[in-house]
Design an enzyme around this catalytic site. Sequence first.
Site, mmCIF file in Angstrom:
data_model
loop_
_atom_site.group_PDB
_atom_site.id
_atom_site.type_symbol
_atom_site.label_atom_id
_atom_site.label_comp_id
_atom_site.label_asym_id
_atom_site.label_seq_id
_atom_site.Cartn_x
_atom_site.Cartn_y
_atom_site.Cartn_z
ATOM 1 N N ARG A 72 0.838 -1.195 0.000
ATOM 2 C CA ARG A 72 0.000 0.000 0.000
ATOM 3 C C ARG A 72 0.874 1.246 0.000
ATOM 4 N NH1 ARG A 72 -4.511 -1.769 4.603
ATOM 5 N NH2 ARG A 72 -5.103 -3.732 3.587
ATOM 6 N N ARG A 109 2.832 1.065 10.032
ATOM 7 C CA ARG A 109 2.317 1.607 8.775
ATOM 8 C C ARG A 109 3.406 1.546 7.705
ATOM 9 N NH1 ARG A 109 -2.355 4.332 8.401
ATOM 10 N NH2 ARG A 109 -2.360 4.732 10.637
ATOM 11 N N GLU A 159 -5.522 -0.650 15.947
ATOM 12 C CA GLU A 159 -6.229 -1.592 15.082
ATOM 13 C C GLU A 159 -5.285 -2.681 14.578
ATOM 14 O OE1 GLU A 159 -7.861 -1.864 10.555
ATOM 15 O OE2 GLU A 159 -7.818 0.129 11.478
ATOM 16 N N SER A 166 -9.808 -5.620 10.798
ATOM 17 C CA SER A 166 -11.159 -5.127 10.506
ATOM 18 C C SER A 166 -11.953 -6.288 9.925
ATOM 19 C CB SER A 166 -11.123 -3.969 9.495
ATOM 20 O OG SER A 166 -10.742 -2.775 10.112
ATOM 21 N N ARG A 179 1.839 -5.987 12.992
ATOM 22 C CA ARG A 179 1.228 -5.368 14.181
ATOM 23 C C ARG A 179 1.138 -6.377 15.324
ATOM 24 N NH1 ARG A 179 -2.973 -0.649 12.381
ATOM 25 N NH2 ARG A 179 -1.687 0.178 10.688
#
Length: 428
Positions: free
Chosen positions: A267, A282, A354, A357, A394
């Site tokens: 990403r 990130r 987070e 999801s 993460r």
Amino acid sequence: MLDQRLLRDDPERISRQLARRGLKLDLTSLQHSALQERDLEEQRSNLQAEGNRIGKEVGQRIKAGASPQEPEVQALRDQGNQIKLQVASLEDEEKALQAQLREQLLALPNLPSELSPDGTSEADNVEVKRWGEPRLPGPGEQLQEHWQIAERLALVDSERSVRIAQSRFVTLRGMGARLERALIALMLDLHAKRGYTELLPPILVNSASLTGSGQLPKFAEESFRCAEDDLWLTPTAEVPLTSFHRDEVIPADQLPLRYAAYTPCFRREAGSYGRDTRGLIRLHQFNKVELYWFSLPEDSDAAHEQLTLDAEAVLETLDLPYRRIELCSADLGFSAARTYDLEVWLAGAGTYREISSCSTCCDFQARRANIRLKADKGTRLVHTLNGSGLAVGRTMAALLETGQQSDGSVRLPKALVPYLGTDTIKGP
């Protein structure tokens, strides 16, 4: 993609639901195009039926002995040829309108579920539950963040990674690389025991796959594209898993289909510069295990709950405290109708972040990717669901921060011992 029938018959409902996302749209023009497309289809269909009738009558007359050059027969043939020209013209007009309508519909997000709480920002998200006791610093103790621990224990090399690629890439080394590999194996093994079929899909995906899952056209700037090919580096395994059954009709008795897939993900993280510039939170490239369901529509609410429990099972297996958050209507992702976020506790940072999801997309992705189920009364769209199970980097960050010891080592949960051969990471 939204249902054209709903757009034609009840655009006010679409407007109301999109307003819950914070979108104020006038759908009058779009509804007009949908109605016009339906009228063209009816005209073409009626003309085709008339043309078929005339062709059948011509055949019957010739079979009964009439000459093809007979005036009445020739008149019928001329009429049939004229109808063919009209049909061809209507088909061209219909295809052009369909392409225009599809392009406009592809830009609209999914409608929020009636079960999703209303809200105007992430501040209105609702905490559903907590599990585990977050680690807090003891008297005089100063807990480090994961990037500090990783650098001290030589688990990552960021400086050389910038030389190899650019910023926001890391090279895992030694026990860091082993821990990443162990976490992937543990997650996949756990999900296999819970009934998932493991897939290892391509990480290069075409535009149709990104469109089917909802990443295109809206999020093109977030993905890395191979300039000379119609291929992109996948931003998430959700993309190839959605298209695994694209343009298929799945027998109803085979549902639900449940897949678990590991992929590297890529990403651009456009718009996030200045946030989480250090560590594993990130990155432009990261590893993730994805959970994906194809479900009967009537079972998708229960499937959403089970998928979320399956993602939570990884956190509980690793003894990582977390909380479940239900996203409000304004904070939902583009393709999601309802979403639970799982947030893991980062002891060094002193906050929840987070890590997964878990979303139900209802028939939104299935309509875009043309995935149907076959039942007794014909076919209908399946429902799709997805969730991270989990984001690996993460997870590593949470383990390092939760397990840090006063002597500088990191204590790992028992579940990882069979994969690593040790429950402690020490310095180089």
